[in-house]
Design a protein around this motif. Structure first.
Motif, PDB file in Angstrom:
ATOM      1  N   GLU A 209       0.863  -1.182   0.000  1.00  0.00           N
ATOM      2  CA  GLU A 209       0.000   0.000   0.000  1.00  0.00           C
ATOM      3  C   GLU A 209       0.891   1.221   0.000  1.00  0.00           C
ATOM      4  OE1 GLU A 209      -3.692  -1.646   2.781  1.00  0.00           O
ATOM      5  OE2 GLU A 209      -2.365  -0.116   3.572  1.00  0.00           O
ATOM      6  N   PHE A 210       0.387   2.321  -0.545  1.00  0.00           N
ATOM      7  CA  PHE A 210       1.104   3.599  -0.490  1.00  0.00           C
ATOM      8  C   PHE A 210       0.381   4.486   0.499  1.00  0.00           C
ATOM      9  CE2 PHE A 210       4.067   3.178  -4.033  1.00  0.00           C
ATOM     10  CZ  PHE A 210       3.590   2.013  -4.607  1.00  0.00           C
ATOM     11  N   LEU A 211       1.113   4.931   1.508  1.00  0.00           N
ATOM     12  CA  LEU A 211       0.469   5.726   2.557  1.00  0.00           C
ATOM     13  C   LEU A 211       1.046   7.127   2.669  1.00  0.00           C
ATOM     14  CD1 LEU A 211       0.298   2.519   4.001  1.00  0.00           C
ATOM     15  CD2 LEU A 211      -1.442   4.031   4.957  1.00  0.00           C
ATOM     16  N   VAL A 212       0.128   8.089   2.764  1.00  0.00           N
ATOM     17  CA  VAL A 212       0.497   9.468   3.040  1.00  0.00           C
ATOM     18  C   VAL A 212       0.302   9.671   4.539  1.00  0.00           C
ATOM     19  CG1 VAL A 212      -0.150  11.889   2.686  1.00  0.00           C
ATOM     20  CG2 VAL A 212      -0.172  10.291   0.756  1.00  0.00           C
ATOM     21  N   LEU A 213       1.358  10.093   5.229  1.00  0.00           N
ATOM     22  CA  LEU A 213       1.244  10.267   6.674  1.00  0.00           C
ATOM     23  C   LEU A 213       0.310  11.434   6.989  1.00  0.00           C
ATOM     24  CD1 LEU A 213       4.982   9.806   7.730  1.00  0.00           C
ATOM     25  CD2 LEU A 213       3.122   8.120   7.832  1.00  0.00           C
ATOM     26  N   ALA A 214      -0.650  11.191   7.874  1.00  0.00           N
ATOM     27  CA  ALA A 214      -1.578  12.242   8.323  1.00  0.00           C
ATOM     28  C   ALA A 214      -2.279  11.733   9.566  1.00  0.00           C
ATOM     29  CB  ALA A 214      -2.607  12.552   7.233  1.00  0.00           C
ATOM     30  N   ASN A 215      -2.447  12.622  10.537  1.00  0.00           N
ATOM     31  CA  ASN A 215      -3.087  12.216  11.801  1.00  0.00           C
ATOM     32  C   ASN A 215      -4.490  11.689  11.594  1.00  0.00           C
ATOM     33  OD1 ASN A 215      -0.860  13.144  13.128  1.00  0.00           O
ATOM     34  ND2 ASN A 215      -1.713  15.207  13.446  1.00  0.00           N
ATOM     35  N   THR A 216      -5.146  12.165  10.530  1.00  0.00           N
ATOM     36  CA  THR A 216      -6.531  11.785  10.286  1.00  0.00           C
ATOM     37  C   THR A 216      -6.634  10.506   9.459  1.00  0.00           C
ATOM     38  OG1 THR A 216      -6.392  13.340   8.477  1.00  0.00           O
ATOM     39  CG2 THR A 216      -7.513  14.083  10.463  1.00  0.00           C
ATOM     40  N   GLY A 217      -5.505   9.889   9.119  1.00  0.00           N
ATOM     41  CA  GLY A 217      -5.535   8.678   8.293  1.00  0.00           C
ATOM     42  C   GLY A 217      -6.243   7.540   9.009  1.00  0.00           C
ATOM     43  N   GLU A 218      -6.798   6.624   8.214  1.00  0.00           N
ATOM     44  CA  GLU A 218      -7.561   5.521   8.797  1.00  0.00           C
ATOM     45  C   GLU A 218      -6.689   4.330   9.171  1.00  0.00           C
ATOM     46  OE1 GLU A 218     -11.954   5.427   7.469  1.00  0.00           O
ATOM     47  OE2 GLU A 218     -10.772   5.388   5.629  1.00  0.00           O
ATOM     48  N   SER A 219      -5.438   4.289   8.677  1.00  0.00           N
ATOM     49  CA  SER A 219      -4.583   3.133   8.954  1.00  0.00           C
ATOM     50  C   SER A 219      -3.525   3.508   9.987  1.00  0.00           C
ATOM     51  CB  SER A 219      -3.849   2.686   7.691  1.00  0.00           C
ATOM     52  OG  SER A 219      -4.691   2.703   6.579  1.00  0.00           O
ATOM     53  N   GLU A 220      -3.253   2.561  10.898  1.00  0.00           N
ATOM     54  CA  GLU A 220      -2.146   2.757  11.817  1.00  0.00           C
ATOM     55  C   GLU A 220      -0.877   2.266  11.120  1.00  0.00           C
ATOM     56  OE1 GLU A 220      -2.379   0.713  15.601  1.00  0.00           O
ATOM     57  OE2 GLU A 220      -1.143   2.279  16.521  1.00  0.00           O
ATOM     58  N   VAL A 221       0.196   3.053  11.208  1.00  0.00           N
ATOM     59  CA  VAL A 221       1.422   2.684  10.491  1.00  0.00           C
ATOM     60  C   VAL A 221       2.625   2.713  11.432  1.00  0.00           C
ATOM     61  CG1 VAL A 221       0.565   3.429   8.242  1.00  0.00           C
ATOM     62  CG2 VAL A 221       1.751   5.083   9.670  1.00  0.00           C
ATOM     63  N   PHE A 222       3.571   1.837  11.120  1.00  0.00           N
ATOM     64  CA  PHE A 222       4.781   1.685  11.923  1.00  0.00           C
ATOM     65  C   PHE A 222       5.945   1.820  10.957  1.00  0.00           C
ATOM     66  CE2 PHE A 222       1.254  -0.618  13.601  1.00  0.00           C
ATOM     67  CZ  PHE A 222       1.308  -0.447  14.979  1.00  0.00           C
ATOM     68  N   TYR A 223       6.877   2.735  11.223  1.00  0.00           N
ATOM     69  CA  TYR A 223       7.906   2.962  10.200  1.00  0.00           C
ATOM     70  C   TYR A 223       9.187   3.528  10.793  1.00  0.00           C
ATOM     71  CZ  TYR A 223       6.170   7.769  10.568  1.00  0.00           C
ATOM     72  OH  TYR A 223       5.805   8.997  11.042  1.00  0.00           O
ATOM     73  N   ASP A 224      10.224   3.324  10.034  1.00  0.00           N
ATOM     74  CA  ASP A 224      11.520   3.934  10.305  1.00  0.00           C
ATOM     75  C   ASP A 224      11.458   5.316   9.641  1.00  0.00           C
ATOM     76  OD1 ASP A 224      14.158   4.842   9.897  1.00  0.00           O
ATOM     77  OD2 ASP A 224      14.953   2.789   9.909  1.00  0.00           O
ATOM     78  N   ASP A 225      11.574   6.384  10.417  1.00  0.00           N
ATOM     79  CA  ASP A 225      11.272   7.707   9.842  1.00  0.00           C
ATOM     80  C   ASP A 225      12.255   8.141   8.754  1.00  0.00           C
ATOM     81  OD1 ASP A 225      13.455   8.462  11.321  1.00  0.00           O
ATOM     82  OD2 ASP A 225      12.395  10.004  12.491  1.00  0.00           O
TER      83      ASP A 225
END
Ligand code: P5A
Length: 446
Positions: A209-225
């Motif tokens: 999946e391609f995710l745009v980081l945003a507080n209002t996003g529906e998916s929880e994401v875990f990442y190396d910044d």
């Protein structure tokens, strides 16, 4: 475009039903109107952005060697009975009967239909590889449509389907899509991070999946910044060069980045603590490699070089075209309104006439409009008989990245004011120099 003749129904008040900023601003800026839960009309300003996004998607797909076609929104149920998904898809599928009592559906995706097109016309490895795509409305009867165009029931998707003779070639198609998507999102001013994901009803076990980081996003994401700093930039990509394309994918998928569906806490622990981030993201696309899931079920085979007949290898790849408007606004706004990135802005520049009816100001605005149009840059000229404050507020709300302000006082000194919506910085310069500057800015955003 002259604002006095346009249709821009801006709202002064915050609409009560909008819970997140992108939905609020899209309603307030007169971009969309809800017609039923999760179903929207695209008003002129919203349509202009939607068309820009579609254009960028088309350009990057064609650059990757993919071929556009157009399939219908309505599909016969029988195709879906062949794959077994007619029963699997459940209540998300909108089912319809025609006057002859034939079962139809409003397509939530097109794997079956494209496989049907393929099997009708292609039977040899000589016609492969082949990737066909379209940008078409989909319908998913989402349990909880919300956040405006972000989770609609009717929504616009780019969906592409690759057909390859073997697994290696199909994986190259997968990688090609990943790179073309990275470029697509970058052109829209977005950082979209490919994250290992789960495949759900589409199938297969290789998917990002391609995710745009945003507080209002529906998916929880875990990442190396450190992934957020990766850029494709202007580097030349040869989409036929398997090693180069695979190398770029490696660059963007080696650092830890996963959604809650595939999160591996033990592996995440190995990321240096200072770089370990948990946040939320908006899914703006997803790519899948599923091999022969549909070709097996639907009998889509090709004759290989050695004369044997095999089911064709496939994958499918989607971009949430209408959702992207919401994602871009979530990523780019302030408390006054939207801040469009140059790549997708509905108009490249706004012209504000501080004193409508003043001969010199009216003439200077008309001349600016003409000069910009001659450069292929259509401005939105606010020629209404309104206070300056109201004109500025409208421009700030609708978020054009540049504004030229024209008033009698400046003109007496031979200058207009050029203002950046993003930084708020202004400078005075001659009308001719302002046109040159705008043209130079947009030369970098074709
Ligand atoms: C890939 C293309 C598919 O459907 N079949 C064809 C595959 N993938 S997907 O992940 O389910 O959808 C692709 C993208 O569409 C957007 N999207 C939505 N946008 C707005 N409202 C919705 N209800 C919605 N559902 C999916 C997402 O951006 C998704 O990544």
């Amino acid at each position: 475009m002259r604002l006095s003749r346009y249709f821009l129904p801006v709202l002064k008040e915050n609409p009560a039903e909008a819970q997140i900023v992108s939905h609020r601003y899209m309603l307030r800026a007169g971009m969309i109107k809800q017609q039923a839960a999760g179903i929207y009309s695209w008003l002129p300003l919203g349509l202009r952005v939607l068309r820009r996004i579609e254009q960028i998607v088309h350009e990057e797909q064609v650059r990757a060697g993919h071929i556009p076609l157009l399939m219908p929104t309505l599909q016969p149920a029988d195709l879906w009975r062949e794959s077994g998904r007619y029963d699997d898809y459940g209540q998300e599928m909108l089912r319809i009967k025609d006057r002859h009592e034939r079962d139809m559906l409003y397509g939530p995706t097109n794997e079956e239909m494209i496989t049907d097109i393929f099997r009708s016309h292609v039977s040899s490895y000589k016609d492969l590889p082949l990737t066909l795509y379209h940008i078409q409305w989909k319908f998913r009867d989402e349990l909880r449509p919300r956040f405006g165009v972000m989770r609609g029931r009717e929504f616009l998707m780019k969906d592409g389907y690759n057909f390859d003779v073997d697994r290696d070639s199909a994986l190259h198609a997968y990688n090609r899509h990943m790179v073309s998507y990275l470029r697509t999102y970058e052109r829209m001013g977005l950082t979209a991070i490919p994250m290992r994901a789960a495949s759900g009803p589409i199938g297969g076990d290789n998917t990002h999946e391609f995710l745009v980081l945003a507080n209002t996003g529906e998916s929880e994401v875990f990442y190396d910044d450190r992934v957020t700093g990766l850029k494709l930039g202007a580097r030349a990509v040869d989409y036929d060069d398997r090693a180069q394309v695979e190398g770029i994918c490696g660059e963007f998928t080696t650092l830890y980045a996963r959604t809650d569906e595939t999160h591996d806490p033990a592996l995440f622990e190995t990321v240096p603590e200072a770089h370990r981030k948990v946040g939320r993201g908006i899914e703006v696309g997803q790519i899948f490699y599923f091999g022969t899931k549909y070709s097996d079920a639907m009998g889509a085979t090709v004759v290989t070089r050695d004369g044997s007949r095999v089911p064709v290898e496939m994958g499918s790849h989607g971009i949430g075209v209408s959702r992207l408007l919401g994602a871009i606004i979530e990523a780019s706004h302030d408390d006054k309104g939207i801040i469009w990135p140059e790549g997708v802005t509905p108009f490249p520049v706004g012209i504000v006439n501080l004193k409508q009816g003043d001969g010199a100001a009216d003439a200077a605005c008309a001349a600016l409009e003409k000069a910009l149009l001659a450069r292929g840059l259509e401005p939105l000229y606010d020629d209404r008989d309104e206070r300056a404050g109201a004109k500025f507020a409208t421009m700030d709300l609708i978020g054009l990245p540049w504004r030229i302000t024209v008033g009698p006082r400046g003109l007496a000194n031979g200058v207009v004011e050029l203002t950046s919506r993003r930084t708020g910085a202004s400078e005075e310069l001659s009308p001719e120099a302002a046109v040159e500057r705008i043209a130079a800015i947009y030369a970098e955003h074709p």
